[in-house]
Design an enzyme around this catalytic site. Structure first.
Site, PDB file in Angstrom:
ATOM      1  N   CYS A 123       0.854  -1.160   0.016  1.00 54.53           N
ATOM      2  CA  CYS A 123      -0.047  -0.081  -0.104  1.00 54.53           C
ATOM      3  C   CYS A 123       0.900   1.320   0.039  1.00 54.53           C
ATOM      4  O   CYS A 123       0.511   2.428  -0.913  1.00 54.53           O
ATOM      5  CB  CYS A 123      -0.878  -0.162   0.942  1.00 54.53           C
ATOM      6  SG  CYS A 123      -0.172  -0.042   2.795  1.00 54.53           S
ATOM      7  N   SER A 154      -5.892   0.336  11.368  1.00 55.84           N
ATOM      8  CA  SER A 154      -5.941  -0.084  10.138  1.00 55.84           C
ATOM      9  C   SER A 154      -4.930  -1.453   9.671  1.00 55.84           C
ATOM     10  O   SER A 154      -5.097  -1.662   8.532  1.00 55.84           O
ATOM     11  CB  SER A 154      -6.059   0.832   9.162  1.00 55.84           C
ATOM     12  OG  SER A 154      -4.770   1.681   8.982  1.00 55.84           O
ATOM     13  N   GLY A 156      -4.229  -4.838  10.182  1.00 58.37           N
ATOM     14  CA  GLY A 156      -4.443  -6.048  10.990  1.00 58.37           C
ATOM     15  C   GLY A 156      -3.261  -7.006  11.185  1.00 58.37           C
ATOM     16  O   GLY A 156      -2.042  -6.690  10.814  1.00 58.37           O
ATOM     17  N   ARG A 160       0.776  -6.622  10.322  1.00 60.71           N
ATOM     18  CA  ARG A 160       1.790  -6.749  11.183  1.00 60.71           C
ATOM     19  C   ARG A 160       2.633  -7.690  11.105  1.00 60.71           C
ATOM     20  O   ARG A 160       3.964  -7.519  11.384  1.00 60.71           O
ATOM     21  CB  ARG A 160       1.018  -6.735  12.396  1.00 60.71           C
ATOM     22  CG  ARG A 160       0.237  -5.403  12.910  1.00 60.71           C
ATOM     23  CD  ARG A 160      -0.555  -5.631  14.187  1.00 60.71           C
ATOM     24  NE  ARG A 160      -1.497  -4.388  14.226  1.00 60.71           N
ATOM     25  CZ  ARG A 160      -1.260  -3.334  15.081  1.00 60.71           C
ATOM     26  NH1 ARG A 160      -0.073  -3.282  15.687  1.00 60.71           N
ATOM     27  NH2 ARG A 160      -1.899  -2.626  15.169  1.00 60.71           N
ATOM     28  N   ASN A 162       3.675  -8.759   8.280  1.00 58.86           N
ATOM     29  CA  ASN A 162       4.646  -8.636   6.985  1.00 58.86           C
ATOM     30  C   ASN A 162       5.537  -7.089   6.882  1.00 58.86           C
ATOM     31  O   ASN A 162       5.650  -6.754   5.662  1.00 58.86           O
ATOM     32  CB  ASN A 162       3.382  -8.632   5.846  1.00 58.86           C
ATOM     33  CG  ASN A 162       2.936 -10.122   5.688  1.00 58.86           C
ATOM     34  OD1 ASN A 162       3.914 -11.051   5.402  1.00 58.86           O
ATOM     35  ND2 ASN A 162       1.734 -10.253   5.397  1.00 58.86           N
ATOM     36  N   ASN A 270      -4.745   3.261   3.400  1.00 57.93           N
ATOM     37  CA  ASN A 270      -3.860   2.289   3.120  1.00 57.93           C
ATOM     38  C   ASN A 270      -4.326   0.956   2.433  1.00 57.93           C
ATOM     39  O   ASN A 270      -3.864   0.384   1.441  1.00 57.93           O
ATOM     40  CB  ASN A 270      -2.911   1.828   4.481  1.00 57.93           C
ATOM     41  CG  ASN A 270      -3.979   1.555   5.459  1.00 57.93           C
ATOM     42  OD1 ASN A 270      -4.641   2.067   5.980  1.00 57.93           O
ATOM     43  ND2 ASN A 270      -3.260   0.284   6.264  1.00 57.93           N
TER      44      ASN A 270
END
Length: 293
Positions: A123, A154, A156, A160, A162, A270
């Site tokens: 993103c 925002s 999830g 987190r 990755n 994002n």
């Protein structure tokens, strides 16, 4: 209509579902996940969309699906990519797995693009690479650095998990797609309440360039991104400064992304920008490169 499928029924897959349903050229044939109680699959079922908890196996078994959106994780996509290629399906990867060709629609979505696997990078890349490219197409960019700040709400579990892949993939994209000689990327998960909009600060060091040309190029690129992400806007106009030594130019740009609010809150820009980019890619490939029987 081109038949498409989604793997992953989390936040990104569910938001993507709503955007595909608005498309005049894409038909969502299957929403596949693993959790029968997931909100994404529940919503799909309530709208009459075929669903499955067999994930990639269900997608592979449907011979009519031509384009597959992978909204799972980088680790899962490494397994999915060769299976989708062998099945002859076009994969549009919304994870930072970096398997296929990196694409930012407004920059390098063209007729020569290989069709087996398309990586939407991250993103952060979708939000910032257009700005770096806007500068590099009219000037010689030595270095580009971006800081993507998103609301903690925002981000999830998948996001987190990755973070490392995010920073590496985004930095590479500043060079490979944006045109910078060197790139660096950082992400901040901001816990502020009320949640903040996605905000991206882009710093570009230019060896040779003309201030007015750079500013015009940035403004034109913002307008191009807004064609598929209406909530994309300049938060701070390009600030162009000459270096203290008199050599080179420093360009600072700040962009904000407000989501469409299809499934997720508007502050989750994002997620909105990457699902919007995915649909943009599928619609163009469906129109120009896929044969509808």
């Amino acid at each position: 209509m081109v038949k498409v499928g989604i793997i992953g029924s989390g936040n990104i897959g569910t938001d993507l579902m709503y955007k595909i349903l608005r498309s005049s050229s894409l038909e969502l044939s299957l929403m596949a996940g693993v959790d029968p109680d997931s909100e994404g699959l529940s919503r799909a079922r309530s709208m009459g969309i075929p669903t499955s908890t067999e994930s990639i196996d269900a997608i592979l078994a449907d011979k009519e699906i031509q384009i597959v959106f992978d909204a799972t994780s980088a680790k899962a996509h490494l397994t999915h990519a060769p299976l989708l290629k062998e099945a002859g399906k076009i994969a549009i990867d919304l994870t930072p797995a970096s398997v296929g060709d990196p694409v930012v629609p407004v920059v390098n979505l063209n007729a020569d693009l290989p069709l087996d696997n398309i990586s939407l990078i991250t993103c952060g890349a979708q939000a910032t690479v257009p700005m770096v490219y806007a500068v590099s197409r009219v000037a010689e960019v030595n270095y580009a650095e971006i800081v993507a700040t998103v609301s903690s709400r925002s981000a999830g579990p998948g996001t987190r998990a990755n973070i490392d892949e995010f920073t590496r993939a985004t930095a590479r994209s500043l060079e490979q797609v944006g045109g910078a000689k060197r790139g660096k990327a950082l992400i901040i998960l901001n816990p502020a309440e009320p949640p903040i909009m996605m905000t991206n600060t882009i710093y570009v060091n230019v060896l040779k360039g003309v201030e007015a040309t750079i500013v015009n190029s940035v403004n034109e690129m913002v307008a191009e991104v807004q064609k598929y992400v209406p909530g994309y806007k300049l938060k701070v106009p390009p600030l162009v400064e000459h270096s203290p030594t008199g050599e080179g130019i420093m360009v600072t740009i700040m962009v904000e992304v407000e989501g469409a609010g299809d499934y997720l809150p508007k502050y989750a820009g994002n997620l909105d920008i990457i699902t919007s980019a995915a649909v943009r890619v599928a619609e163009k490939l469906g129109k120009e490169r896929v044969t509808v029987s």
